[in-house]
Design an enzyme around this catalytic site. Sequence first.
Site, PDB file in Angstrom:
ATOM      1  CG  ASP A  53      -2.236   0.980   0.771  1.00 36.01           C
ATOM      2  OD1 ASP A  53      -1.627   2.099   0.850  1.00 36.01           O
ATOM      3  OD2 ASP A  53      -2.859   0.528   1.225  1.00 36.01           O
ATOM      4  CB  SER A 103      -6.711   2.223  -0.184  1.00 36.42           C
ATOM      5  OG  SER A 103      -5.541   2.803  -0.132  1.00 36.42           O
ATOM      6  CG  ASP A 154      -7.580   0.448   6.281  1.00 34.42           C
ATOM      7  OD1 ASP A 154      -8.442   1.245   5.691  1.00 34.42           O
ATOM      8  OD2 ASP A 154      -6.407   1.046   6.545  1.00 34.42           O
ATOM      9  CB  THR A 156      -6.009  -2.453   0.925  1.00 35.20           C
ATOM     10  OG1 THR A 156      -5.827  -1.243   0.746  1.00 35.20           O
ATOM     11  CG2 THR A 156      -5.407  -3.719  -0.096  1.00 35.20           C
ATOM     12  NE  ARG A 167     -10.068   4.080   3.563  1.00 36.28           N
ATOM     13  CZ  ARG A 167      -9.594   4.346   2.949  1.00 36.28           C
ATOM     14  NH1 ARG A 167      -8.977   4.983   1.673  1.00 36.28           N
ATOM     15  NH2 ARG A 167      -8.430   3.542   3.676  1.00 36.28           N
ATOM     16  CD  GLU A 312      -3.440  -3.206   2.870  1.00 34.66           C
ATOM     17  OE1 GLU A 312      -3.637  -1.585   2.474  1.00 34.66           O
ATOM     18  OE2 GLU A 312      -4.261  -3.149   3.880  1.00 34.66           O
ATOM     19  CG  ASP A 317      -0.417   4.368   2.055  1.00 33.66           C
ATOM     20  OD1 ASP A 317      -0.561   5.343   1.700  1.00 33.66           O
ATOM     21  OD2 ASP A 317      -1.981   4.563   3.260  1.00 33.66           O
ATOM     22  CE  LYS A 318      -3.829   1.639   7.739  1.00 36.20           C
ATOM     23  NZ  LYS A 318      -4.260   2.150   7.179  1.00 36.20           N
ATOM     24  CG  HIS A 321      -0.593   8.721   4.452  1.00 37.01           C
ATOM     25  ND1 HIS A 321      -1.415   9.960   3.834  1.00 37.01           N
ATOM     26  CD2 HIS A 321      -1.222   7.901   4.173  1.00 37.01           C
ATOM     27  CE1 HIS A 321      -2.382   9.106   3.215  1.00 37.01           C
ATOM     28  NE2 HIS A 321      -2.304   7.838   3.670  1.00 37.01           N
ATOM     29  CG  ASP A 359      -3.571   1.145  -2.674  1.00 38.72           C
ATOM     30  OD1 ASP A 359      -1.451   1.300  -2.372  1.00 38.72           O
ATOM     31  OD2 ASP A 359      -3.782   1.140  -1.220  1.00 38.72           O
ATOM     32  CG  HIS A 360      -2.085   4.856  -3.104  1.00 41.92           C
ATOM     33  ND1 HIS A 360      -2.009   5.523  -2.610  1.00 41.92           N
ATOM     34  CD2 HIS A 360      -3.885   4.259  -2.873  1.00 41.92           C
ATOM     35  CE1 HIS A 360      -2.204   5.044  -1.292  1.00 41.92           C
ATOM     36  NE2 HIS A 360      -3.403   4.353  -1.281  1.00 41.92           N
ATOM     37  CG  HIS A 456      -3.000   8.112  -1.621  1.00 36.68           C
ATOM     38  ND1 HIS A 456      -4.594   7.650  -1.386  1.00 36.68           N
ATOM     39  CD2 HIS A 456      -2.368   8.043  -0.027  1.00 36.68           C
ATOM     40  CE1 HIS A 456      -4.120   6.890  -0.440  1.00 36.68           C
ATOM     41  NE2 HIS A 456      -3.652   7.300   0.063  1.00 36.68           N
TER      42      HIS A 456
HETATM   43 ZN   LIG Z   1      -3.147   6.006   2.412  1.00 39.97          ZN
END
Ligand SMILES: [Zn+2]
Length: 495
Positions: A53, A103, A154, A156, A167, A312, A317-318, A321, A359-360, A456
């Site tokens: 992620d 996501s 979450d 994903t 979500r 995942e 990702d987290k 951020h 995912d991105h 993102h």
């Molecule tokens: Zn994110």
Amino acid sequence: MRTARGSTRTSVVVAATAVALAGLGTSLVYADPGTSVDAPGHKAKNIILLIGDGMGTTHIDAARQRYYGAAGKLVMEQLPVLGSVSTYAVEPNSDKPEYVTDSASAATAWSSGVKTYNAAIGKDAYGNVVPTLMEQAKAAGMRTGNVSNAEITDATPAGMFSHASQRACQGPKQTQPACGSDVPIAEQIARNNVADVILGGGLSRFEPDDEAAMKANGYTVLGSFGDPAVALQTDASQRVATRTDLSAVTGSDRRVIGLFNRGNMTIEKYKREHPGAPQTNEPGASEMTKQAIRLLQNSQQAGRKGMFLQVEGALIDKRSHANDAAQTLDEMKEFDEAVRVARDFAERDGNTLVIVTADHECAGFNIIATGSFTNAEAAAPPTNVDSGNTANNSTPARASGNVKGPARSTGPINGSGAGDPKNFAPATFRTADDSAGVQDGSPDASLWLSYLSGNHTGASVELFASGPQSSRFVGKQDNTDLYDTMKASLRTLDR
Ligand SMILES: [Zn+2]
């Protein structure tokens, strides 16, 4: 290995050739030793889809350099097929592109093959429920697994086995104004039997009646979802599962849910730096992947129809951020170890398609030249003046020069400047190419990393694949294409 990077390109050429020759009925074996064969007509029995992620190209480049050096390779980079995936979303009730996805939209794209709006789970842009690949795999008799080190509710993981317009509708049921008429995602997961093996975080999303429902449907519930007599929002009677609980599960055809933290699972860096902490009882992404494969494969059903497993690595990702590069790099390494587990199984099995993608991208992560500085640190932007050719100048010209503004930076943010809230400086890391004694956070560390934002970006992401049908993933594709390509690759679903 000096030749490592070169062999990646060679493999892509081989894979592209496989596509070109497929119509001629010519079978090809990849140049990379040990990789299971991708021959025309050889459909995959199993798919293991691993999602990093927020994992952009720089996350991959930086992790390679950090852990293996510039000429090394991550495990994911050793897979023979290389592709690229576009990631945009669309606006609600529209097909107008939204260039930066979340996501939820991305997960819905590869799970169901449709573009949707950011925040939508398993629904198209107009709010229609769309079937997912995992639901179809399950209905066709395959064994199914969903693994994440985020909350399992979450976006994903949720995109494979639930449907919600927002979500945020994760559960528990009383706390979700975001749900509207949707059933909370945790409540859906606990009753729909879509995944046989469910491993991750997010215990606090589930309620005691969810545990009862899962047990009635034949699940082994690790830990406890709590005492029905205790107030749900402060349910101290919930007991998180542990890696010991997980490894103790034996027997064939088991359905298992293990939730190892009330929220997101714990980052690898914290566990490494706190060896006695209770969080070290949580399995990492690689261990969960290993156990999920073990539990899914110990099954007559898997022997007949195969398995579909999504994994995942959510904390890449987290932590991106949060612009914490040290935490992010550790999560990249752990995710790559999960890829190693999947790759090693696939090589033994010979019938497993392994796909690794994202995912991105997250946070506009980038590698800047050592000793340089970011635009955020600069007193003024770069000059737009070409002294040899004034036709190249742009308007407005910025003549003040590109110099570092001392008020905006006090040095590497994981070094001397870490405590300065105004500090936009790079984080610096030693790599496998640095000599002994070079420290993280020092100016002489060779990996200098910067961030563009805390969110993102719209960059395409890389894809790596191996095994039967993997050559289908060569080249440029959209994230919605992954659904059709995975479905067409599977022996059980492509009928
Ligand atoms: Zn994110």
